[in-house]
Design an enzyme around this catalytic site. Sequence first.
Site: not given
Ligand code: HSE
Length: 431
Positions: A13, A102, A126, A129, A131, A187, A198, A202, A302
């Site tokens: 990013v 986040k 922004e 959450v 992307g 990952e 995650d 968010k 992305g």
């Molecule tokens: N790891 C997150 C996802 C991307 O898979 O959506 C970044 O927030």
Amino acid sequence: MAIGIGLLGLGTVGTGTAEILLSPQGRHPLLGEVVLKRAGVRSLDKPRNIDLPAGCLTTDLEAIVKDPEIQVVVELLGGLEPARTLILAAIANGKHVVTANKAVIAKYGEEIYTAANKAGVYVLLEAAVGGGIPIIKPLKQSLGVNRITRVIGIINGTTNYILTQMAQHGADFGEVLAEAQKLGYAEADPSADVDGGDAADKIAILASLAFGGRIRREDVYCEGIRSISAADISFAKKLGFVIKLLAIAERPDLEEDALQLRVHPTLVPKDHPIASVNGVFNAILVEGEPLGQVMFYGPGAGAGATASAVVSDIVHVVGLLHSDQVIQKLNPLLGCTHEHYSKILPIDTLKTRFYARFLSRDLPGVIGDLGTCFGQHQVSLESVVQIGLQDDCAEIVVVTHDVHEANFREAMREIEGLEAIKEVPSILRVL
Ligand code: HSE
């Protein structure tokens, strides 16, 4: 007037952000006022496919947050530390902060926003959450006059990719995860994504914006997707559902300031707008009064997509500094104004439909016994289907009407004790 930017982190990013900052042609004219001063990285030797201005790269991240030539610090390190310490140091030095992190906001939001409000600087997020999907500013600004009743999100691309692949190829979770890791979609340690953490970070942020109170991250009920099997996806499909990892924030009673916050795999009716959000895409459905429903859809991760959101925040700060060099008072449409914690209802109080799959000895009266146990706990059934036989066991799938989670769990405890019931491989909620 030039506004100096310091990037903390030059990963995917960060590199996408630098690329936009370094090629302002054809974009918003305020980008012409932005100068990328420093980019803080762990190693200067790592090969990078971006041409940065001479002297831009540094490993001294502390110097970036103190640099008098930098007005906006952009934190793209991810994780809790050193992100938290550097954000707080940047704020203490009077810098505005833009972050895509986040996790740090969900956990340390109170500390960070209290410091920012005291210092009179903005912390914009922004990119944290969805992307590239604009959702933070819409919730704070465009939708803010509605009484929001519910936010439903597919806000983790990795799990949505895995569930989509499982549905399309009839494959099991482990197989698809391994493939996703090979392709770089998941990952090496996939736990934050596949265990729902995650998405929980968010939805805590979205709920805070939608309902106007602080949220304790640990109050978000969270189940991941590891236990979802190809069999459940296939049964769900036969019953007219797809399985999605949903993050849901809702205010069940508009008269009360109490919220239900949860992340869990969910059977979604296949004609629901969120059911067709597939692959790595994200979507957030917001329901409010008088607006009704509005859905935001797009790339949830992305380099380019997330950088678009990061740079939109940078431009926002540049716009504010452009009209008012010294910010006298924070704009409540951009700053954080929450002062209380929202009350979060325990998951037991949830009213929802359930799907449960049972493996039972194929004996007379089993379905009757199931019905009796559910009935005794006020759990009304919408459908009961005996799908077939597996290892000499009858496979029975039940979908309930809307019931209290506590009643359903009590019924299930009793059912698990029935002699005929060998196993309950899955219990899922239904939207
Ligand atoms: N790891 C997150 C996802 C991307 O898979 O959506 C970044 O927030």
